[in-house]
Write an enzyme that holds these catalytic residues in place. Structure first.
Site, PDB file in Angstrom:
ATOM      1  N   LYS A  12       0.848  -1.201   0.000  1.00  0.00           N
ATOM      2  CA  LYS A  12       0.000   0.000   0.000  1.00  0.00           C
ATOM      3  C   LYS A  12       0.883   1.250   0.000  1.00  0.00           C
ATOM      4  O   LYS A  12       1.875   1.305   0.714  1.00  0.00           O
ATOM      5  CB  LYS A  12      -0.871  -0.028   1.259  1.00  0.00           C
ATOM      6  CG  LYS A  12      -1.610   1.245   1.553  1.00  0.00           C
ATOM      7  CD  LYS A  12      -1.514   1.663   3.029  1.00  0.00           C
ATOM      8  CE  LYS A  12      -0.127   2.015   3.467  1.00  0.00           C
ATOM      9  NZ  LYS A  12      -0.002   2.712   4.752  1.00  0.00           N
ATOM     10  N   GLY A 103       2.107  -0.960   4.694  1.00  0.00           N
ATOM     11  CA  GLY A 103       0.893  -1.674   5.103  1.00  0.00           C
ATOM     12  C   GLY A 103       0.982  -3.171   4.945  1.00  0.00           C
ATOM     13  O   GLY A 103      -0.042  -3.832   4.747  1.00  0.00           O
ATOM     14  N   ASP A 139      -5.397   0.329   8.480  1.00  0.00           N
ATOM     15  CA  ASP A 139      -5.156   0.167   7.038  1.00  0.00           C
ATOM     16  C   ASP A 139      -5.767  -1.099   6.448  1.00  0.00           C
ATOM     17  O   ASP A 139      -5.637  -1.346   5.250  1.00  0.00           O
ATOM     18  CB  ASP A 139      -3.642   0.102   6.773  1.00  0.00           C
ATOM     19  CG  ASP A 139      -3.015   1.482   6.711  1.00  0.00           C
ATOM     20  OD1 ASP A 139      -3.751   2.455   6.487  1.00  0.00           O
ATOM     21  OD2 ASP A 139      -1.788   1.570   6.880  1.00  0.00           O
TER      22      ASP A 139
END
Ligand code: C5P
Length: 290
Positions: A12, A103, A139
């Site tokens: 991410k 992430g 997240d």
């Protein structure tokens, strides 16, 4: 089923990250344009009598395999909520550096939720799945679909956006793990929340970069105090030939560079590897969907 079921857990990237006020629950309100890179961890799932996790891969050493690993925590929660009686062997190949602003742990947890839905054939309704994801970490919800998204709230309000234009993406981590909570604790000046999600997609990489130049990652300054190497890394990346924008992702320490295409990104990666052979350097592109 023939062989294990494999699920990708893409990295991410927060293309920008504005931080608002601290809320009653201890989290901060955010607004962020989130993208995913075509590289990441890999999860394989197989039916088993027990439910357990094994970890390998370049960044697997020292990664917990018990319930303090978000991937196993996600699996246990999913089993509890769906009443699934069977077990699973979850194999995690850790290709992404840990505590790196990409992430990884959140993407692993989201990939396990997606994978177990298929392996155990237990579907939760979308709202319930999103709530479960958000309860695991800020997240995790955005990693459920791993598509370009606008993120608000503490991370749980996610709206899909059109795919990003062709872009060369360079990811660089200098090898220092940076705990997210420490970076938020060192937060001083912040931009605050003042943007709305773009109404349409970006025409090309230059339009995207022009848009991003008007934004910041509010966590860059506190991350530099927690890990001064982040400042050096950004200086180095900003000086790379053909780089259009260099910025930190999430709470760091990974920084990304954006380039007109993957070929110039690869050339920059080659140059950087000769100068900083100890850094984790990966050339990639944006991806939509895992
Ligand atoms: O939810 P997650 O484990 O990813 O968050 C780690 C820490 O980062 C939280 O405990 C909190 O200190 C901080 N954080 C925050 N506001 C957010 C996301 C994370 O303050 N929106």
């Amino acid at each position: 089923m023939n062989g294990p079921l494999t699920v990708a857990a893409p990295a991410k990237l927060n293309l920008f990250l504005h931080v608002g006020d601290k809320r009653g629950d201890g989290y901060h309100d955010l607004e962020s344009l989130v993208a995913f890179a075509a590289c990441g961890d890999e999860i394989a799932l197989e039916s088993h009598d027990d439910l357990f996790l094994t970890v390998d891969g370049p960044f697997g050493v020292g990664v917990p395999t018990g319930e303090d690993n978000l991937a196993l925590k996600a699996a246990k929660l999913f089993a509890e909520r769906t009443g699934a009686a069977g077990g699973a062997r979850i194999s995690l190949r850790k290709n992404l550096p840990v505590a790196s602003g990409l992430g990884g742990g959140s993407a692993d947890a989201a990939a396990v939720l997606r994978g177990l839905t298929r392996l155990w054939q237990r579907e939760l309704n979308r709202n319930e799945l999103c709530r479960m994801a958000a309860s695991l970490g800020a997240d995790v919800a955005v990693c459920l679909d791993s598509v370009t998204a606008w993120m608000e709230g503490r991370g749980e309000c996610v709206r899909a956006l059109p795919p990003l234009p062709r872009t060369g993406v360079l990811l660089v981590n200098p090898g220092v793990p940076v705990p997210t909570a420490q970076v938020f604790a060192a937060l001083g000046v912040r931009r605050g929340l003042n943007l709305r999600a773009p109404k349409s997609g970006f025409e090309d990489v230059h339009t995207l970069v022009r848009y991003l130049r008007e934004t910041t990652n509010d966590l860059e300054a506190p991350a530099k105090t927690v890990a001064p190497l982040v400042g050096e890394l950004l200086q180095v990346m900003n000086a790379l030939p053909d780089v259009l924008l260099a910025r930190m992702s999430g709470s760091g320490a990974t920084c990304f560079g954006l380039f007109a295409n993957e070929y110039v990104a690869s050339a920059a990666a080659r140059l950087l590897r000769t100068r900083h052979p100890q850094w984790w350097i990966v050339e990639s592109t944006f991806t939509d969907g895992s």
